[in-house]
Design a protein around this motif. Structure first.
Motif, mmCIF file in Angstrom:
data_model
loop_
_atom_site.group_PDB
_atom_site.id
_atom_site.type_symbol
_atom_site.label_atom_id
_atom_site.label_comp_id
_atom_site.label_asym_id
_atom_site.label_seq_id
_atom_site.Cartn_x
_atom_site.Cartn_y
_atom_site.Cartn_z
ATOM 1 N N GLY A 105 0.812 -1.217 0.000
ATOM 2 C CA GLY A 105 0.000 0.000 0.000
ATOM 3 C C GLY A 105 0.838 1.255 0.000
ATOM 4 O O GLY A 105 0.551 2.222 -0.725
ATOM 5 N N VAL A 106 1.899 1.256 0.795
ATOM 6 C CA VAL A 106 2.794 2.420 0.846
ATOM 7 C C VAL A 106 3.520 2.583 -0.481
ATOM 8 O O VAL A 106 3.643 3.700 -0.999
ATOM 9 N N LYS A 108 2.506 1.663 -3.418
ATOM 10 C CA LYS A 108 1.529 2.159 -4.404
ATOM 11 C C LYS A 108 1.319 3.660 -4.237
ATOM 12 O O LYS A 108 1.286 4.411 -5.228
ATOM 13 N N SER A 109 1.193 4.131 -3.000
ATOM 14 C CA SER A 109 0.979 5.559 -2.755
ATOM 15 C C SER A 109 2.165 6.390 -3.236
ATOM 16 O O SER A 109 1.992 7.458 -3.839
ATOM 17 N N ILE A 110 3.376 5.881 -2.979
ATOM 18 C CA ILE A 110 4.572 6.618 -3.398
ATOM 19 C C ILE A 110 4.654 6.673 -4.922
ATOM 20 O O ILE A 110 4.902 7.738 -5.511
ATOM 21 N N ASP A 112 2.260 6.407 -7.057
ATOM 22 C CA ASP A 112 1.203 7.271 -7.606
ATOM 23 C C ASP A 112 1.701 8.709 -7.701
ATOM 24 O O ASP A 112 1.415 9.419 -8.672
ATOM 25 N N GLU A 113 2.438 9.137 -6.666
ATOM 26 C CA GLU A 113 2.961 10.504 -6.661
ATOM 27 C C GLU A 113 4.107 10.683 -7.663
ATOM 28 O O GLU A 113 4.320 11.781 -8.177
#
Length: 211
Positions: A105-106, A108-110, A112-113
């Motif tokens: 999850g982390v 993926k979030s990174i 995405d940015e």
């Protein structure tokens, strides 16, 4: 971006199209990638150590249709040259008894940015990232390693330690030697040097009183 051109000493040519994928994939996604490889890439595909997938074609005219299909299916093409490569992350949340962090999850979030930096080659140099669920850093080595600290130094229930924990095992479990035996209120217990503790949570499994 995302395309590598290799030429052998005898003049044979091959083009590699690199796309980003998640590290854990369901069978449906794997089958989709294989169908794309069969239809657009002569059936040749491989995965890299950083969770990219690479399609190999022997004719340049097949490169752009392959890129278009990958983008249409949601797989970004990039990660070559001066770009941010696909992030490498720990698998700890699947099998490790230490972390309480969802590494995927982390990651993926990174990403995405950093999507634009993956699909474009505009960084000063190639950049590799990794994430880990603790400072033991099983996510791998990188130019930038991101450690996700999700806990605090343990608070010890000294009344339970002597009955529940094997103290030598707990002392040996600490990767930074921050735990040592102690006597508290006349009972065998443990103590933590918070200056050394890196908050990985490794001590909790062999000794639940170390909350």
């Amino acid at each position: 971006p995302g395309v590598l051109h290799h030429v052998s000493i005898h003049g044979e040519e091959i083009w590699t199209v690199r796309a980003g994928t998640q590290r854990q994939m369901d069978t449906g996604t794997i089958r989709k990638l294989c169908r794309i490889a069969d239809e657009y890439a002569e059936g040749h595909v491989r995965f890299t150590i950083r969770s990219n997938i690479e399609f190999l074609v022997s004719v340049e005219s097949k490169v752009q249709p392959l890129i278009n299909k990958l983008m249409e299916e949601g797989f970004p093409v990039g990660g070559t040259g001066n770009s941010v490569s696909m992030i490498a992350h720990t698998q700890g949340f699947l099998h490790c008894d230490i972390p309480g962090t969802d590494g995927s999850g982390v990651a993926k979030s990174i990403m995405d940015e950093l999507y634009e930096e993956f699909v474009k080659e505009r960084m000063p140099n190639r950049v590799r990232l990794s994430t880990s669920c603790c400072q033991i850093n099983c996510g791998g080595q990188a130019d930038i390693s991101i450690n996700i600290q999700h806990t605090k130094p343990p608070k010890i229930n000294h009344d339970l330690v002597s009955n529940v924990c094997e103290r030598p095992t707990v002392v040996a479990r600490c990767p930074v030697a921050a735990i040592r035996p102690a006597l508290v209120n006349g009972k065998p217990s443990l103590e933590v040097d918070e200056r050394k503790c890196m908050c990985c949570g490794a001590c909790y499994t062999p000794c639940p009183p170390m909350q």
